[in-house]
Design a protein around this motif. Structure first.
Motif, PDB file in Angstrom:
ATOM      1  N   TYR A 147     -24.998 -23.613 -17.082  1.00  0.00           N
ATOM      2  CA  TYR A 147     -24.121 -22.561 -16.135  1.00  0.00           C
ATOM      3  C   TYR A 147     -22.630 -23.113 -16.486  1.00  0.00           C
ATOM      4  O   TYR A 147     -22.499 -24.227 -16.876  1.00  0.00           O
ATOM      5  CB  TYR A 147     -24.296 -22.565 -14.859  1.00  0.00           C
ATOM      6  N   ASN A 148     -21.548 -22.194 -16.635  1.00  0.00           N
ATOM      7  CA  ASN A 148     -20.223 -22.312 -16.586  1.00  0.00           C
ATOM      8  C   ASN A 148     -19.682 -22.815 -15.290  1.00  0.00           C
ATOM      9  O   ASN A 148     -19.911 -22.080 -14.281  1.00  0.00           O
ATOM     10  CB  ASN A 148     -19.418 -21.198 -17.242  1.00  0.00           C
ATOM     11  N   VAL A 149     -19.343 -24.037 -15.223  1.00  0.00           N
ATOM     12  CA  VAL A 149     -18.934 -24.626 -13.546  1.00  0.00           C
ATOM     13  C   VAL A 149     -17.790 -23.686 -13.288  1.00  0.00           C
ATOM     14  O   VAL A 149     -17.982 -23.378 -11.890  1.00  0.00           O
ATOM     15  CB  VAL A 149     -18.423 -26.110 -13.781  1.00  0.00           C
ATOM     16  N   GLU A 150     -16.927 -23.318 -13.880  1.00  0.00           N
ATOM     17  CA  GLU A 150     -15.555 -22.486 -13.513  1.00  0.00           C
ATOM     18  C   GLU A 150     -15.986 -21.050 -12.873  1.00  0.00           C
ATOM     19  O   GLU A 150     -15.586 -20.816 -11.693  1.00  0.00           O
ATOM     20  CB  GLU A 150     -14.550 -22.255 -14.367  1.00  0.00           C
ATOM     21  N   VAL A 151     -16.834 -20.632 -13.717  1.00  0.00           N
ATOM     22  CA  VAL A 151     -17.523 -19.277 -13.060  1.00  0.00           C
ATOM     23  C   VAL A 151     -18.099 -19.263 -11.957  1.00  0.00           C
ATOM     24  O   VAL A 151     -17.919 -18.429 -11.039  1.00  0.00           O
ATOM     25  CB  VAL A 151     -18.237 -18.631 -14.235  1.00  0.00           C
ATOM     26  N   LEU A 152     -19.065 -20.442 -11.643  1.00  0.00           N
ATOM     27  CA  LEU A 152     -19.905 -20.417 -10.462  1.00  0.00           C
ATOM     28  C   LEU A 152     -18.976 -20.620  -9.269  1.00  0.00           C
ATOM     29  O   LEU A 152     -19.056 -20.198  -8.311  1.00  0.00           O
ATOM     30  CB  LEU A 152     -20.893 -21.314 -10.789  1.00  0.00           C
ATOM     31  N   GLU A 153     -17.941 -21.506  -9.597  1.00  0.00           N
ATOM     32  CA  GLU A 153     -16.785 -22.047  -8.414  1.00  0.00           C
ATOM     33  C   GLU A 153     -15.786 -20.673  -8.135  1.00  0.00           C
ATOM     34  O   GLU A 153     -15.973 -20.283  -6.944  1.00  0.00           O
ATOM     35  CB  GLU A 153     -16.106 -23.026  -8.849  1.00  0.00           C
ATOM     36  N   SER A 154     -15.795 -19.859  -8.869  1.00  0.00           N
ATOM     37  CA  SER A 154     -15.103 -18.471  -8.668  1.00  0.00           C
ATOM     38  C   SER A 154     -15.946 -17.593  -7.840  1.00  0.00           C
ATOM     39  O   SER A 154     -15.407 -16.975  -7.096  1.00  0.00           O
ATOM     40  CB  SER A 154     -14.506 -18.028 -10.013  1.00  0.00           C
ATOM     41  N   ALA A 155     -17.261 -17.654  -8.175  1.00  0.00           N
ATOM     42  CA  ALA A 155     -18.190 -16.731  -7.621  1.00  0.00           C
ATOM     43  C   ALA A 155     -18.388 -17.387  -6.261  1.00  0.00           C
ATOM     44  O   ALA A 155     -19.213 -16.483  -5.541  1.00  0.00           O
ATOM     45  CB  ALA A 155     -19.206 -16.376  -8.625  1.00  0.00           C
ATOM     46  N   GLY A 156     -18.249 -18.608  -5.811  1.00  0.00           N
ATOM     47  CA  GLY A 156     -18.734 -19.193  -4.534  1.00  0.00           C
ATOM     48  C   GLY A 156     -20.192 -19.467  -4.853  1.00  0.00           C
ATOM     49  O   GLY A 156     -20.851 -19.627  -3.559  1.00  0.00           O
ATOM     50  N   VAL A 157     -20.844 -19.785  -5.845  1.00  0.00           N
ATOM     51  CA  VAL A 157     -22.199 -20.115  -5.763  1.00  0.00           C
ATOM     52  C   VAL A 157     -22.387 -21.652  -6.040  1.00  0.00           C
ATOM     53  O   VAL A 157     -21.824 -22.400  -6.769  1.00  0.00           O
ATOM     54  CB  VAL A 157     -22.633 -19.462  -7.089  1.00  0.00           C
ATOM     55  N   THR A 179     -16.549 -11.798  -9.923  1.00  0.00           N
ATOM     56  CA  THR A 179     -16.045 -12.396 -11.404  1.00  0.00           C
ATOM     57  C   THR A 179     -15.909 -11.407 -12.138  1.00  0.00           C
ATOM     58  O   THR A 179     -16.858 -10.409 -12.142  1.00  0.00           O
ATOM     59  CB  THR A 179     -16.719 -13.736 -11.845  1.00  0.00           C
ATOM     60  N   ASP A 180     -15.352 -11.432 -13.537  1.00  0.00           N
ATOM     61  CA  ASP A 180     -15.447 -10.537 -14.545  1.00  0.00           C
ATOM     62  C   ASP A 180     -16.659 -11.112 -15.635  1.00  0.00           C
ATOM     63  O   ASP A 180     -16.692 -10.460 -16.615  1.00  0.00           O
ATOM     64  CB  ASP A 180     -14.075 -10.468 -15.109  1.00  0.00           C
ATOM     65  N   ALA A 181     -17.130 -12.102 -15.347  1.00  0.00           N
ATOM     66  CA  ALA A 181     -18.062 -12.607 -16.260  1.00  0.00           C
ATOM     67  C   ALA A 181     -19.527 -12.143 -16.309  1.00  0.00           C
ATOM     68  O   ALA A 181     -19.728 -11.565 -15.271  1.00  0.00           O
ATOM     69  CB  ALA A 181     -18.370 -14.218 -15.879  1.00  0.00           C
ATOM     70  N   THR A 182     -20.420 -12.061 -17.413  1.00  0.00           N
ATOM     71  CA  THR A 182     -21.682 -11.755 -17.441  1.00  0.00           C
ATOM     72  C   THR A 182     -22.300 -12.623 -16.620  1.00  0.00           C
ATOM     73  O   THR A 182     -22.347 -13.850 -16.635  1.00  0.00           O
ATOM     74  CB  THR A 182     -22.153 -11.486 -18.766  1.00  0.00           C
ATOM     75  N   PRO A 183     -23.327 -12.037 -15.181  1.00  0.00           N
ATOM     76  CA  PRO A 183     -23.977 -13.043 -14.981  1.00  0.00           C
ATOM     77  C   PRO A 183     -25.099 -13.901 -15.740  1.00  0.00           C
ATOM     78  O   PRO A 183     -25.209 -15.266 -15.624  1.00  0.00           O
ATOM     79  CB  PRO A 183     -24.579 -12.473 -13.878  1.00  0.00           C
ATOM     80  N   PHE A 184     -25.827 -13.104 -16.590  1.00  0.00           N
ATOM     81  CA  PHE A 184     -26.781 -13.796 -17.018  1.00  0.00           C
ATOM     82  C   PHE A 184     -26.641 -13.551 -18.507  1.00  0.00           C
ATOM     83  O   PHE A 184     -27.079 -12.691 -19.253  1.00  0.00           O
ATOM     84  CB  PHE A 184     -28.176 -13.472 -16.815  1.00  0.00           C
ATOM     85  N   GLY A 185     -26.268 -14.345 -19.238  1.00  0.00           N
ATOM     86  CA  GLY A 185     -26.182 -14.433 -20.939  1.00  0.00           C
ATOM     87  C   GLY A 185     -27.666 -14.372 -21.350  1.00  0.00           C
ATOM     88  O   GLY A 185     -28.366 -15.451 -21.322  1.00  0.00           O
ATOM     89  N   GLY A 255     -17.277 -20.233 -23.504  1.00  0.00           N
ATOM     90  CA  GLY A 255     -15.727 -19.690 -23.445  1.00  0.00           C
ATOM     91  C   GLY A 255     -15.516 -19.106 -21.861  1.00  0.00           C
ATOM     92  O   GLY A 255     -14.448 -18.474 -21.588  1.00  0.00           O
ATOM     93  N   GLY A 256     -16.475 -19.217 -20.995  1.00  0.00           N
ATOM     94  CA  GLY A 256     -16.176 -18.628 -19.639  1.00  0.00           C
ATOM     95  C   GLY A 256     -16.495 -17.130 -19.407  1.00  0.00           C
ATOM     96  O   GLY A 256     -16.157 -16.685 -18.592  1.00  0.00           O
ATOM     97  N   ASN A 257     -17.184 -16.581 -20.608  1.00  0.00           N
ATOM     98  CA  ASN A 257     -17.421 -15.112 -20.223  1.00  0.00           C
ATOM     99  C   ASN A 257     -19.034 -14.925 -19.573  1.00  0.00           C
ATOM    100  O   ASN A 257     -19.114 -13.549 -19.294  1.00  0.00           O
ATOM    101  CB  ASN A 257     -17.377 -14.412 -21.661  1.00  0.00           C
ATOM    102  N   VAL A 258     -19.604 -16.019 -19.588  1.00  0.00           N
ATOM    103  CA  VAL A 258     -20.919 -15.702 -19.067  1.00  0.00           C
ATOM    104  C   VAL A 258     -21.148 -16.933 -18.068  1.00  0.00           C
ATOM    105  O   VAL A 258     -20.821 -17.662 -18.158  1.00  0.00           O
ATOM    106  CB  VAL A 258     -22.084 -15.957 -20.327  1.00  0.00           C
ATOM    107  N   ALA A 259     -22.007 -16.639 -17.048  1.00  0.00           N
ATOM    108  CA  ALA A 259     -22.215 -17.583 -15.877  1.00  0.00           C
ATOM    109  C   ALA A 259     -23.463 -18.323 -16.186  1.00  0.00           C
ATOM    110  O   ALA A 259     -23.191 -19.672 -16.204  1.00  0.00           O
ATOM    111  CB  ALA A 259     -22.414 -16.788 -14.678  1.00  0.00           C
ATOM    112  N   PHE A 260     -24.532 -17.903 -16.534  1.00  0.00           N
ATOM    113  CA  PHE A 260     -25.993 -18.540 -16.654  1.00  0.00           C
ATOM    114  C   PHE A 260     -26.258 -18.266 -18.218  1.00  0.00           C
ATOM    115  O   PHE A 260     -26.283 -17.261 -18.707  1.00  0.00           O
ATOM    116  CB  PHE A 260     -26.968 -18.417 -15.601  1.00  0.00           C
TER     117      PHE A 260
END
Length: 409
Positions: A147-157, A179-185, A255-260
């Motif tokens: 997982y992308n750490v920054e994306v999960l922090e932004s999502a509160g996960v 977030t604007d990220a795709t949840p599951f790449g 690149g921070g465009n995908v969470a997991f």
């Protein structure tokens, strides 16, 4: 490329016939770029350091998922022109070769004492035709969820709270809404679907249910439930999943465009490459696939011994080296994998791989991977992938996929 000068090796490789071809040790593998190429360079450099008197030809063959390598090996074995050794998967994957691969138990395994140094699972997976036809080089873990750490922090996960498929779905919901990220790449390549199905089965229904399935005694309700959960998970994937491969999805996570992303830990080889400015625990991290926290889903890279061998003595020297701590440390530290020698030195490994080694030595079970030739033979794996291709690569037909899996295993 040709390396070294002259020819030497073990004398009198009893029970193994020589092909009478080139005097040069020819070694085929599929690591042609990225972390794989770096790992191969380290492996062959270490071999040169120990065996500078052996003339060898490193022959890398590109192609996704070893497809081109496997076809090249098949053509050459059938054509009576075997290489000295080739990289491949042991376990059930060896069954396709029949007598085209030979027995190296006494000349390699016993001579080098490999049965005393490698984990039992790796030893058993290299057995074939009442002997040994392969030597393990390293192990990949299949049950990682990156997982992308920054994306999960932004999502509160909180990633540590994701301990089931339902908890994973809740996390994907949060990423989608916050977030604007795709949840599951994801790549909808059939092998990617198969390996994710296998981890969902293992996580939701446990080791015994998973092993019963691969041994042909699967519970239909567990198979169906796994497909139902997977259908839910795949509702959160990227729109281009049908047209991208896992490396592109991996780039999106970095690149921070995908969470997991769920992949084997070869994915981490890209994160830890020298040209990446990524820090483990700060930019990227990993948990075990939900529900598999006490398992290490086992995958193994190995080198295999063709029976009609053109350089039997030097090939035995090579395979003894492959099974050594020197070779396994040199290779795996770059490949995102770990040695199958439990007490190998960890000084050269990064924190992520050091933790993987600790898990490898302490988990309760090491189930074999379903999607990469260890758990089932190549024909069965192809049948399962065909079921997925026909029934579960969007749209998702749970009934058709369930009946197909129950019929084919």
């Amino acid at each position: 490329m040709l390396k070294g000068a002259g020819a030497a090796g073990l004398a009198g490789l009893a029970g193994c016939t020589g092909g009478g071809g080139s005097d040069t040790l020819e070694l085929l593998h599929g690591w042609t770029s990225g972390d794989g190429a770096e790992a191969a360079d380290a492996l062959f450099s270490a071999f040169e350091d120990e065996h500078s008197d052996i003339d060898y030809n490193e022959n890398p063959i590109g192609g996704g998922g070893n497809t081109t390598l496997d076809q090249t090996v098949s053509n050459r074995l059938q054509g009576g022109d075997p290489p000295s050794s080739f990289a491949g998967w042991p376990g059930a994957n060896l069954e396709q070769y029949g007598d085209a691969v030979g027995d190296i138990e006494s000349e390699v395994w016993d001579e080098a004492g490999l049965k005393d140094t490698h984990v039992e699972e790796a030893i058993e997976l290299c057995r074939h035709n009442d002997g040994f036809s392969a030597v393990p080089l390293g192990s990949h873990r299949l049950n990682d969820l990156f997982y992308n750490v920054e994306v999960l922090e932004s999502a509160g996960v909180d990633p540590e709270s994701i301990d089931s498929a339902d908890a994973f779905i809740d996390a994907l919901d949060a990423v989608e809404s916050e977030t604007d990220a795709t949840p599951f790449g994801f790549s909808l390549a059939t092998w990617c679907i198969l390996q994710t199905w296998a981890q969902t089965m293992l996580g939701e229904h446990g080791y015994e249910a998973y092993m019963n399935f691969i041994e042909g005694n699967g519970d239909e309700s567990a198979v169906r439930d796994t497909f139902e959960k997977l259908e839910q998970l795949l509702g959160y994937i990227n729109n281009d999943a049908a047209s991208v491969d896992f490396t592109e999805v991996n780039q999106d996570l970095m690149g921070g465009n995908v969470a997991f992303v769920h992949q084997g830990n070869w994915a981490a080889g890209a994160y830890i490459a020298d040209d990446r400015d990524l820090t483990y625990g700060e930019d990227w991290d990993a948990i075990r696939y939900p529900g598999t926290e006490d398992y290490y889903t086992l995958h193994i890279d190995s080198f295999i011994y063709p029976s009609d061998n053109p350089t039997p003595d030097d090939t035995a020297t090579w395979l003894q080296f492959v099974g050594s701590e020197t070779a396994q440390v040199a290779y795996n530290q770059y490949k995102g994998s770990i040695p199958t020698i439990p007490d190998a030195a960890t000084d050269e490994f990064n924190p992520y791989l050091t933790e993987t080694i600790e898990d490898f030595n302490n988990v309760s079970e090491k189930p074999p991977t379903l999607a990469h030739g260890l758990a089932v033979d190549t024909n069965t794996q192809a049948d399962l992938e065909e079921v997925l291709n026909n029934n579960f690569a969007d749209p998702y037909d749970v009934d058709g996929a369930t009946s197909g899996f129950m019929d084919d295993i």
